[in-house]
Enzyme design. Structure first.
Site, mmCIF file in Angstrom:
data_model
loop_
_atom_site.group_PDB
_atom_site.id
_atom_site.type_symbol
_atom_site.label_atom_id
_atom_site.label_comp_id
_atom_site.label_asym_id
_atom_site.label_seq_id
_atom_site.Cartn_x
_atom_site.Cartn_y
_atom_site.Cartn_z
ATOM 1 C CG HIS A 19 -4.521 0.057 1.218
ATOM 2 N ND1 HIS A 19 -5.010 -1.189 1.168
ATOM 3 C CD2 HIS A 19 -5.331 0.745 2.037
ATOM 4 C CE1 HIS A 19 -6.042 -1.493 2.018
ATOM 5 N NE2 HIS A 19 -6.478 -0.099 2.522
ATOM 6 C CG ASN B 235 -12.410 -10.749 -0.515
ATOM 7 O OD1 ASN B 235 -12.563 -11.388 -1.497
ATOM 8 N ND2 ASN B 235 -11.385 -10.059 -0.197
ATOM 9 C CG ASP C 186 -4.456 -3.662 8.558
ATOM 10 O OD1 ASP C 186 -4.515 -4.374 9.517
ATOM 11 O OD2 ASP C 186 -5.269 -3.721 7.722
ATOM 12 C CG HIS D 13 -12.864 -2.812 5.814
ATOM 13 N ND1 HIS D 13 -11.549 -2.871 5.628
ATOM 14 C CD2 HIS D 13 -13.264 -3.954 5.042
ATOM 15 C CE1 HIS D 13 -11.192 -3.854 4.736
ATOM 16 N NE2 HIS D 13 -12.275 -4.500 4.427
ATOM 17 C CD GLU E 209 -10.120 -5.389 8.144
ATOM 18 O OE1 GLU E 209 -9.517 -4.339 7.960
ATOM 19 O OE2 GLU E 209 -9.499 -6.424 7.267
HETATM 20 O O1 EZ4 Z 1 -8.011 -7.643 4.735
HETATM 21 O O2 EZ4 Z 1 -10.518 -6.256 2.384
HETATM 22 O O3 EZ4 Z 1 -7.704 -2.679 6.125
HETATM 23 N N1 EZ4 Z 1 -7.861 -3.329 4.986
HETATM 24 C C1 EZ4 Z 1 -7.879 -4.566 5.033
HETATM 25 C C2 EZ4 Z 1 -8.190 -5.436 3.964
HETATM 26 C C3 EZ4 Z 1 -8.882 -6.842 4.029
HETATM 27 C C4 EZ4 Z 1 -9.532 -7.374 3.002
HETATM 28 C C5 EZ4 Z 1 -10.431 -8.722 3.232
HETATM 29 O O4 EZ4 Z 1 -11.490 -8.843 2.358
HETATM 30 O O5 EZ4 Z 1 -7.254 -5.452 6.105
HETATM 31 O O6 EZ4 Z 1 -6.841 -5.804 3.204
HETATM 32 CO CO CO Z 2 -7.416 -4.001 7.696
#
Ligand code: EZ4
Ligand code: CO
Length: 402
Positions: free
Chosen positions: A122, A37, A210, A312, A262
């Site tokens: 999320h 990314n 997170d 992830h 991740e």
């Molecule tokens: O920041 O996928 O757990 N998930 C994350 C994501 C990451 C993005 C980075 O490319 O933390 O939001």
């Molecule tokens: Co994350």
């Protein structure tokens, strides 16, 4: 089963994806995700300029040897670009092996250790009220585990808070946006968020959070302690993990389970974290940590220390990676949970796939190999668009350590 062709396909059906396609002399092809990314073209070029010339003529069946050859033969080891490129080759070769033996990948990895793969999505909102609503929406879709992130009073924008209800996308076209950060604001606010969520949704549902590497170890210890009454499934990325021993400090103070990884790309990034049992979940991915071959080694090390996997799985990992991850998750003994963010309908059309979601769990399907395809002519309609992940600054303008 010689490799006769390999090429990189870059497309942007809503966001950028880099895919490696390897074809063998008997016409079987395999796909591997190589998406990094915000730095996509570096991996595309690493593959095209440096790796593909080495692949032509090699035996596609020699997955382990190819992995070792690309890792050790480069001389320059590790790093996200190299390891994502190696991951793409490795994933594509596993896909080919599955197709050539007419078996889904999870069967080659030892078979199913469970019936289904627990996933979390999320939920996020600009404030607590909106986050509660988003959380409720995930529950209505059948999710058994949900990550909650919320905008923080006093900060104009916060990383990790999605735009729109389902399609989380932190990267932005052209220029990187800047998010604001204040640890004081965050530490005051985050226990209130989870107090409210537990009140609304009860004790059963798994709740995740997170911290996106934004805390120092002692701040993370405070967050973990204050969140203990709300029994999180995990607190993710509490502090940046280059200094693995810093997790000792967090661990000393809290029983909130910890997840990290991740951004890791090899087993060496988590060796101490795992061996000292400083974490509960290791979040390395197929695409950024050297493919199925290397991820298995990380998971096997973790198994010895009762650390589970929790890969992830945000939308910047392509459906090819998601498919591979689900086969891995179904097979590996010490699986914990898989992150799963739904891709947009445009992305799903470009990458037709056998995996499916039902009632909080995912199923990789029984198509041979990974079970994810790429519609190249459709992909060609979505050319690459430069995009960046946001930068993060404190209220006084200092670049933050995320
Ligand atoms: O920041 O996928 O757990 N998930 C994350 C994501 C990451 C993005 C980075 O490319 O933390 O939001
Ligand atoms: Co994350």
């Amino acid at each position: 089963m010689k490799i006769v062709d390999a090429k990189v396909i870059v497309c942007c059906p809503g966001r950028n994806f880099v895919t490696l396609k390897i074809t063998t002399e008997d016409g079987i092809y395999g796909l591997g995700d190589a998406t990094l990314n915000g730095r996509e073209l570096s991996v595309a070029s690493y593959l095209t300029e440096h790796v593909i010339p080495l692949l032509i003529g090699r035996d596609s069946r020699q997955i382990e040897d190819t992995w070792q050859y690309l890792y050790k033969g480069a001389y320059w080891r590790r790093g996200p670009v190299t390891m994502s490129a190696i991951a793409a080759v490795d994933t594509a070769l596993w896909d080919i092996k599955g197709k050539s033996l007419n078996a889904p990948l999870y069967q080659l990895l030892g078979g199913a250790s469970r019936e289904a793969v627990l996933v979390y999505g999320h939920a996020s909102g600009a404030d607590i009220k909106k986050t509660v609503a988003a959380f409720g929406h995930y529950l209505s879709l059948g999710y058994k585990a949900v990550r909650a992130q919320s905008g923080i009073p006093g900060l104009s924008s916060t990383y990790g808070v999605g735009r729109g209800q389902m399609f989380y996308e932190p990267a932005e076209k052209d220029a990187p946006p800047v998010n604001q950060w204040s640890t004081e604001h965050y530490l005051r606010f985050v226990p209130q968020l989870f107090e409210r969520l537990r009140k609304e949704f009860g004790p059963e549902i798994h709740m995740l959070h997170d911290a996106h590497h934004r805390l120092t170890p002692i701040e993370a210890a405070r967050a973990g302690k204050d969140l203990e009454p709300y029994r999180l499934f995990w607190l993710e990325d509490p502090t940046p993990a280059e200094l693995q021993e810093s997790f000792r400090l967090i661990r000393r103070h809290t029983t909130t389970p910890l997840a990290v990884g991740e951004v890791f790309n090899t087993i060496f990034d988590c060796q101490q974290l795992i061996q000292e049992q400083l974490i509960d979940y290791i979040r390395t991915t197929v695409v950024h940590a050297g493919g199925i071959t290397h991820l298995r080694k990380i998971a096997n090390l973790a198994e010895l220390y009762q650390v589970r996997t929790g890969s992830h799985g945000a939308t910047d990992l392509s459906p090819v990676c998601m498919g591979a991850a689900l086969h891995f998750d179904l097979s590996v003994h010490n699986f914990g949970i898989q992150e799963y963010m739904q891709h947009t309908p445009e992305t799903d059309k470009v990458f037709p796939h056998a995996y499916s979601f039902r009632d909080g769990f995912m199923y990789p399907g029984d198509a041979p190999g990974i079970g994810v395809d790429l519609d190249e002519s459709l992909a060609a309609k979505y050319p690459y668009q430069r995009a960046y992940l946001p930068a993060n600054r404190k209220l006084d303008g200092t670049m933050h350590n995320w």
